[in-house]
Write a protein that holds these residues in place. Sequence first.
Motif, PDB file in Angstrom:
ATOM      1  N   ASP A 139       6.439 -19.347 -29.311  1.00  0.00           N
ATOM      2  CA  ASP A 139       7.572 -20.157 -29.770  1.00  0.00           C
ATOM      3  C   ASP A 139       8.931 -19.718 -29.231  1.00  0.00           C
ATOM      4  O   ASP A 139       9.894 -20.473 -29.312  1.00  0.00           O
ATOM      5  CB  ASP A 139       7.622 -20.155 -31.302  1.00  0.00           C
ATOM      6  CG  ASP A 139       6.429 -20.890 -31.909  1.00  0.00           C
ATOM      7  OD1 ASP A 139       5.918 -21.820 -31.257  1.00  0.00           O
ATOM      8  OD2 ASP A 139       6.016 -20.522 -33.026  1.00  0.00           O
ATOM      9  N   ASP A 140       9.057 -18.497 -28.729  1.00  0.00           N
ATOM     10  CA  ASP A 140      10.321 -18.013 -28.163  1.00  0.00           C
ATOM     11  C   ASP A 140      10.263 -18.203 -26.653  1.00  0.00           C
ATOM     12  O   ASP A 140       9.570 -17.461 -25.952  1.00  0.00           O
ATOM     13  CB  ASP A 140      10.548 -16.546 -28.524  1.00  0.00           C
ATOM     14  CG  ASP A 140      10.654 -16.340 -30.031  1.00  0.00           C
ATOM     15  OD1 ASP A 140      11.219 -17.234 -30.703  1.00  0.00           O
ATOM     16  OD2 ASP A 140      10.168 -15.311 -30.532  1.00  0.00           O
ATOM     17  N   ILE A 141      10.984 -19.210 -26.164  1.00  0.00           N
ATOM     18  CA  ILE A 141      10.764 -19.691 -24.801  1.00  0.00           C
ATOM     19  C   ILE A 141      12.035 -19.621 -23.964  1.00  0.00           C
ATOM     20  O   ILE A 141      13.091 -20.110 -24.379  1.00  0.00           O
ATOM     21  CB  ILE A 141      10.260 -21.154 -24.814  1.00  0.00           C
ATOM     22  CG1 ILE A 141       8.982 -21.263 -25.659  1.00  0.00           C
ATOM     23  CG2 ILE A 141      10.009 -21.659 -23.407  1.00  0.00           C
ATOM     24  CD1 ILE A 141       8.552 -22.706 -25.895  1.00  0.00           C
ATOM     25  N   MET A 142      11.912 -19.044 -22.777  1.00  0.00           N
ATOM     26  CA  MET A 142      12.983 -19.035 -21.780  1.00  0.00           C
ATOM     27  C   MET A 142      12.582 -19.900 -20.590  1.00  0.00           C
ATOM     28  O   MET A 142      11.441 -19.860 -20.131  1.00  0.00           O
ATOM     29  CB  MET A 142      13.246 -17.615 -21.289  1.00  0.00           C
ATOM     30  CG  MET A 142      13.782 -16.659 -22.322  1.00  0.00           C
ATOM     31  SD  MET A 142      15.522 -16.940 -22.730  1.00  0.00           S
ATOM     32  CE  MET A 142      16.321 -16.413 -21.206  1.00  0.00           C
ATOM     33  N   SER A 143      13.512 -20.693 -20.097  1.00  0.00           N
ATOM     34  CA  SER A 143      13.360 -21.325 -18.787  1.00  0.00           C
ATOM     35  C   SER A 143      13.775 -20.296 -17.745  1.00  0.00           C
ATOM     36  O   SER A 143      14.862 -19.717 -17.834  1.00  0.00           O
ATOM     37  CB  SER A 143      14.259 -22.565 -18.695  1.00  0.00           C
ATOM     38  OG  SER A 143      14.473 -22.926 -17.349  1.00  0.00           O
ATOM     39  N   MET A 144      12.901 -20.070 -16.726  1.00  0.00           N
ATOM     40  CA  MET A 144      13.181 -19.007 -15.763  1.00  0.00           C
ATOM     41  C   MET A 144      13.360 -19.504 -14.327  1.00  0.00           C
ATOM     42  O   MET A 144      13.991 -18.830 -13.522  1.00  0.00           O
ATOM     43  CB  MET A 144      12.043 -17.972 -15.791  1.00  0.00           C
ATOM     44  CG  MET A 144      11.919 -17.237 -17.111  1.00  0.00           C
ATOM     45  SD  MET A 144      13.434 -16.374 -17.620  1.00  0.00           S
ATOM     46  CE  MET A 144      13.583 -15.161 -16.311  1.00  0.00           C
TER      47      MET A 144
END
Length: 332
Positions: A139-144
């Motif tokens: 649920d803890d999401i970064m766009s990289m």
Amino acid sequence: MSEAKKRLETIFGHVRDGQTPSVTMKLASNGSRYRYTQDGGILSDDQRKFYEENGYLVVKDLVSPSELQTYKDRFQSICCHDVTIPGLTIMRDVAIAKSEYQPGERAVTKIQDFQFDDVLFKYCTLPSIIPYVSSVVGDDIMSMHTMLINKPPDPGSKSSRHPMHQDLHYFPFRPADLIVCSWTAMEHVHRQNGCLVVLPGTHRTGVLLQHEYPKWEGGVNKMYHGIRDYDPSFPRAHLEMGPGDTVFFHPLLIHGSGMNRTSGFRKAISCHYASSHCHYIDVVGTVQEQLAREVEGVAKKRLGENVEFSYKDLWKVKGRLVQGKEGNLSIF
């Protein structure tokens, strides 16, 4: 034969005998029989099994025509007008760069790192896509890493191909199992215009292979590295997709794309996501070190020779929080 290649041969040897590859479900650290997907997500059991075994999953009609048109319009605006977006890179095919000037979007084959463009970044936050991403990374999401690809008609040099590669080759963060790409066709994508080609199951080796520039007569685009000593006899799948269809895939999955044999440009938009609980690694002494030096050299030309930074620093500015808590991948 290298150890990595032996492991690939083991996976694919029985496929050449006409059998279907199988996967052994091992208990993950959380007690689940699945390793690559999260419990309680949007994926059905059949979808989880498919992704676990093959390393990718295609979901039909996930992005609406109106959303796709918004991204097309924004791409054209960036290419044809004086639009400044921090960090964004505009790329041209090696064949186009050597030919006569082509105006507007026909001169551009890819824009990447659009994380600070609020119009295109909406793709990375779409409510239709995020549940699938969280089913892989949590649920803890970064766009990289973000891209809008405008694969050009091949001029005869075959330079519109993308060599077979693993995306993890470019990423200085781990673990690989908490990284996933969403890649959405913006129009009908098929074998004639260069659809994605994948080698199902290759993510399960757990091996990041050596990459290098392929020795193609027509030239190779910048940073289009391919697997060294790639064996083209491995079974492959061609992902023909309609507008809005989206494929999610693991960063160790071997994939690439063929040349565009049509007269039109083939568009797709993509985002690589990672759990914000991933961590950066030092690539010195690894198979990624040579790539890192190349990227740092390109950055030096843009930022100045006196600017001090590392490969890890360059990636930190690419990230943007999508949902949940910022963690180890935060820019700050």
